[in-house]
Write a protein that holds these residues in place. Structure first.
Motif, PDB file in Angstrom:
ATOM      1  N   GLU A 220      43.722  41.202  24.517  1.00  0.00           N
ATOM      2  CA  GLU A 220      42.420  41.640  25.021  1.00  0.00           C
ATOM      3  C   GLU A 220      41.263  40.720  24.635  1.00  0.00           C
ATOM      4  N   ARG A 224      38.965  38.678  27.305  1.00  0.00           N
ATOM      5  CA  ARG A 224      37.537  39.015  27.328  1.00  0.00           C
ATOM      6  C   ARG A 224      36.668  37.765  27.335  1.00  0.00           C
ATOM      7  N   ASP A 225      37.204  36.655  26.868  1.00  0.00           N
ATOM      8  CA  ASP A 225      36.426  35.420  26.729  1.00  0.00           C
ATOM      9  C   ASP A 225      36.690  34.440  27.870  1.00  0.00           C
ATOM     10  N   TYR A 262      42.858  44.465  31.454  1.00  0.00           N
ATOM     11  CA  TYR A 262      42.013  43.743  30.498  1.00  0.00           C
ATOM     12  C   TYR A 262      41.221  42.652  31.210  1.00  0.00           C
ATOM     13  N   SER A 263      41.861  41.966  32.153  1.00  0.00           N
ATOM     14  CA  SER A 263      41.191  40.889  32.890  1.00  0.00           C
ATOM     15  C   SER A 263      40.021  41.430  33.683  1.00  0.00           C
ATOM     16  N   SER A 266      36.911  42.388  31.610  1.00  0.00           N
ATOM     17  CA  SER A 266      36.168  41.283  31.006  1.00  0.00           C
ATOM     18  C   SER A 266      34.851  41.045  31.753  1.00  0.00           C
ATOM     19  N   ARG A 302      33.738  48.037  33.659  1.00  0.00           N
ATOM     20  CA  ARG A 302      32.975  47.038  32.912  1.00  0.00           C
ATOM     21  C   ARG A 302      31.740  47.677  32.272  1.00  0.00           C
ATOM     22  N   TYR A 306      28.348  41.145  28.264  1.00  0.00           N
ATOM     23  CA  TYR A 306      28.264  39.690  28.213  1.00  0.00           C
ATOM     24  C   TYR A 306      27.126  39.228  29.117  1.00  0.00           C
TER      25      TYR A 306
END
Length: 385
Positions: A220, A224-225, A262-263, A266, A302, A306
């Protein structure tokens, strides 16, 4: 305009969508049809695009001709409690040359980046990630790429690009925009020791299949990055693809759907692709459709943290380790964790836009035990190179 070169959906797959029960994806998705042309994208957040190109896949016996078997399964699914609008824009046809296809993919990706629309690309060979990566050249200096694959795909950088060497081209071809490359699900016996050692020397991240089997949540913070994520379906084991041509070991269906979710969750991710889809009808189509569903499900959850603003709704933890103090941040909204990458003076710092690195509670607990987290160490070492 790049969208004009997209091939409309076949009448048969459009008819299949319209035959679905009320409230299914097939009844709610916007479609690029021969009759009506491209749909308006006002208010659309996600688009699906097939890519009928696999000439750079040395193992491909036939040209990929259709991805409609995946679409049909996708249209049959019911959406979750989603607020997003989705459009299926049809296919990128193979160009006269592979470079022609690359150019169109790059222009399409660039367009969607400009419009803040997330494309879900269905491929095709995985070298198609290279023109997607190049589309970021004009937008930001350094990006993070994640490859969910049993192989690293570094390859021989001296040879022409293939589906097994496109990552090597990302690393070595100017402009140098790749800050971090991460692999999830690699299997050691599919990768040479030279590739494994090169990944270590460049301080890139890799989580092997066995570690993900033990704990899928390890992926994860990596996802996330990411700005760009690609999935090679060879990472999924044969039993879950219902295909004798796939690998006997790999991620199972539940795990690959978790990674897809998870993708989607992000906040940073801008482009998502699923490649090396079996061209034979029905093999793996249901699983790919469910991966798309979980990606969109994640997108709809989401939290938009970020870029991270730690001045509000974050708890701060400071941990002395050796002669330095690590600073961790935990979101009170999502309970996700980040670790600060301190500015290092007197060097050519590359991390000015990467001051916070996603992590998890285990990294905090390791620091409390006086162990520096691996991803933090790799980021610092890259900065000092």
């Amino acid at each position: 305009m790049a969208l004009e070169f997209l091939k409309a959906l076949n009448d048969a797959v459009v008819a299949h969508a319209k035959m679905q029960p009320e409230q299914t994806i097939g009844e709610t998705i916007k479609l690029h049809t021969v009759k009506d042309g491209l749909p308006h994208l006002n208010g659309v957040q996600l688009v699906v695009i097939g890519i009928l190109e696999n000439r750079r896949d040395a193992n491909a016996l036939f040209q990929v001709e259709s991805l409609d078997h995946v679409r049909e399964k996708f249209y049959e699914l019911y959406p979750g409690n989603w607020s997003s609008t989705i459009a299926d824009l049809g296919d990128v046809p193979p160009g006269d040359t592979v470079e022609d296809t690359y150019y169109l993919i790059r222009q399409l990706t660039k367009h969607f980046l400009q419009e803040s629309i997330i494309p879900i690309f269905l491929g095709g060979s995985q070298d198609l990630m290279y023109p997607m990566y190049r589309a970021f050249d004009e937008f930001q200096h350094m990006i993070n790429v994640v490859n969910i694959d049993c192989r690293f795909d570094l390859g021989n950088i001296e040879l022409p690009i293939t589906s097994r060497s496109y990552v090597g081209k990302m690393i070595t071809v100017e402009p140098y925009n790749l800050f971090n490359y991460s692999n999830l699900g690699f299997q050691t016996y599919f990768n040479s020791q030279d590739e494994i050692e090169l990944l270590d020397r460049m301080y890139f991240d890799a989580i092997r299949l066995g570690h993900l089997d033990n704990d899928i949540t390890l992926a994860e913070p990596v996802l996330r990055d990411a700005d760009l994520i690609g999935v090679d379906m060879s990472v999924v084991r044969a039993g879950d693809l219902a295909s004798a041509k796939a690998n006997p070991n790999g991620l199972d269906g539940k795990q690959i759907c978790s990674l897809s979710r998870y993708s989607g969750i992000s906040d940073r991710l801008k482009v998502y692709g699923i490649f090396e889809i079996n061209n034979e009808r029905n093999y793996g189509a249901q699983l790919v459709a469910e991966m798309m569903w979980y990606f969109i499900e994640g997108y709809n959850y989401r939290i938009f943290e970020y870029p991270v603003d730690v001045s509000k709704d974050f708890m701060v933890y400071k941990v002395p380790v050796d002669n330095q103090t690590l600073t961790f941040y935990k979101s009170t909204d999502s309970t996700r964790w980040w670790i600060e990458l301190p500015f290092i003076s007197n060097v050519n710092n590359k991390l000015k836009q990467h001051t916070l690195l996603p992590c998890d509670r285990r990294d905090y607990e390791m620091a409390c035990d006086q162990v520096l987290p691996d991803r933090w160490l790799n980021a610092r070492r890259k900065n000092e190179v």
